[in-house]
Design a protein around this motif. Structure first.
Motif, PDB file in Angstrom:
ATOM      1  N   THR A   1       0.647  -1.087  -0.112  1.00 48.91           N
ATOM      2  CA  THR A   1       0.077  -0.155   0.096  1.00 48.91           C
ATOM      3  C   THR A   1       0.941   1.267   0.092  1.00 48.91           C
ATOM      4  N   GLY A   2       0.269   2.435  -0.422  1.00 47.46           N
ATOM      5  CA  GLY A   2       1.234   3.670  -0.641  1.00 47.46           C
ATOM      6  C   GLY A   2       2.158   3.093  -1.601  1.00 47.46           C
TER       7      GLY A   2
ATOM      8  N   ILE B   1      -0.786  -0.429  -4.470  1.00 53.71           N
ATOM      9  CA  ILE B   1      -1.759   0.199  -4.117  1.00 53.71           C
ATOM     10  C   ILE B   1      -1.844   1.576  -3.923  1.00 53.71           C
ATOM     11  N   ALA B   2      -2.648   2.375  -4.188  1.00 56.70           N
ATOM     12  CA  ALA B   2      -2.710   3.942  -4.273  1.00 56.70           C
ATOM     13  C   ALA B   2      -3.993   4.560  -4.488  1.00 56.70           C
ATOM     14  N   ARG B   3      -4.066   5.667  -4.014  1.00 55.93           N
ATOM     15  CA  ARG B   3      -5.403   6.142  -4.419  1.00 55.93           C
ATOM     16  C   ARG B   3      -5.672   6.629  -5.764  1.00 55.93           C
ATOM     17  N   ASN B   4      -4.653   7.088  -6.293  1.00 50.86           N
ATOM     18  CA  ASN B   4      -4.718   7.631  -7.711  1.00 50.86           C
ATOM     19  C   ASN B   4      -4.793   6.449  -8.762  1.00 50.86           C
ATOM     20  N   ALA B   5      -5.565   6.241  -9.449  1.00 50.04           N
ATOM     21  CA  ALA B   5      -5.827   4.900 -10.301  1.00 50.04           C
ATOM     22  C   ALA B   5      -4.915   5.171 -11.371  1.00 50.04           C
ATOM     23  N   HIS B   6      -4.870   6.231 -12.123  1.00 53.80           N
ATOM     24  CA  HIS B   6      -4.014   6.306 -13.316  1.00 53.80           C
ATOM     25  C   HIS B   6      -2.600   6.225 -12.822  1.00 53.80           C
ATOM     26  N   GLY B   7      -2.130   6.914 -11.730  1.00 59.79           N
ATOM     27  CA  GLY B   7      -0.769   6.977 -11.353  1.00 59.79           C
ATOM     28  C   GLY B   7      -0.013   5.461 -10.782  1.00 59.79           C
ATOM     29  N   VAL B   8      -0.921   4.873 -10.242  1.00 62.00           N
ATOM     30  CA  VAL B   8      -0.442   3.539  -9.677  1.00 62.00           C
ATOM     31  C   VAL B   8      -0.768   2.469 -10.812  1.00 62.00           C
ATOM     32  N   GLU B   9      -1.384   2.510 -11.808  1.00 60.93           N
ATOM     33  CA  GLU B   9      -1.255   1.697 -12.948  1.00 60.93           C
ATOM     34  C   GLU B   9      -0.133   1.962 -13.731  1.00 60.93           C
TER      35      GLU B   9
END
Length: 259
Positions: free
Chosen positions: A13-14, A37-45
């Motif tokens: 996470t993070g 895992i992160a809150r921003n979908a585009h960024g983490v993908e």
């Protein structure tokens, strides 16, 4: 040294930046499949695709907010489905603390970091219990051992206490739980804080960083990759002798003795 992580499956996470991303990279480089895992979908993908291309490992990005029960439940389901199960959980997500953060943000910190870690443990350890093997590594911080931030100290001490409780509960079922306390680490957020301090004090960023480094026995700030190396060992089967323990990964705080 072979950390025996090939074929293991990890959730970090993070995981889209800083220490979390470095941990994801270290685990993937050792052959583990990783869900960032992160809150921003585009960024983490995007970061997951970057690590997959770099390491050749299976790396997926999943958007989730560890401060929300339903979001964590959905994340756990997605991670288990994508990886075929989860053997390793690295809890690292936290609400960002800045120099302007006051003690009125304590509840936010507790919800995202402390309760959030516990949410992830409850969601992902049942499969580890079933398989009689697992690792949980909780990233806290050296504010647990010093004053200066009431909020920072409380949240990190709470994580250390939670870690020991979970270790005693889960250890007999093959799951080791440890807590890592990074110190000042040269992450993006740390370098931003250095810039802010420099602007406010009229000094150069290099001078401010040197001030931080003066309290570290190795004489410099630790890099995220160096913290990640510690975490990768704790995630491995070789770390079985460590359970419930706190590991300081800050380069050595001068003066203090902890035993």
């Amino acid at each position: 040294m072979d950390l025996q992580l090939a074929g293991r499956r990890a959730v970090v996470t993070g995981g889209s930046r800083g220490i979390g991303f470095a941990v994801g990279r270290a685990l993937a480089a050792e052959g583990a499949a990783v869900a960032l895992i992160a809150r921003n979908a585009h960024g983490v993908e995007e970061q997951a695709a970057r690590l997959s291309a770099e390491t050749g490992a299976r790396v997926v990005g999943i958007a989730a907010d560890t401060g929300d029960d339903a979001s964590v439940a959905a994340m756990a389901e997605a991670a288990i489905s994508s990886l075929g199960g989860v053997d390793i959980l690295v809890n690292n997500a936290a609400a960002i603390m800045t120099s302007a953060s006051g003690d009125d943000r304590l509840e936010e910190q507790i919800n995202v970091k402390v309760r959030g870690y516990l949410r992830c443990v409850r969601a992902l350890t049942p499969g580890m219990i079933e398989r009689r093997w697992g690792r949980v590594i909780n990233i806290a911080g050296l504010a647990a051992r010093q004053t200066g931030s009431v909020t920072g100290s409380i949240r990190n001490v709470a994580i250390a206490a939670m870690t020991k409780n979970l270790a005693d509960e889960l250890g007999p079922q093959g799951i080791n739980v440890t807590v890592v306390h990074p110190g000042a680490t040269r992450t993006e957020s740390m370098l931003q804080a250095v810039e802010e301090h420099a602007a406010a004090s009229g000094r150069s960023p290099a001078e401010v960083e040197r001030q931080f480094a003066d309290s570290v026995s190795i004489g410099r700030l630790v890099e995220p990759e160096e913290v990640a190396s510690v975490v990768a060992f704790l995630a491995s089967p070789l770390s079985v002798a460590l359970n419930g323990d706190a590991v300081s990964a800050g380069g050595g705080a001068k003066g203090a003795i902890h035993y």
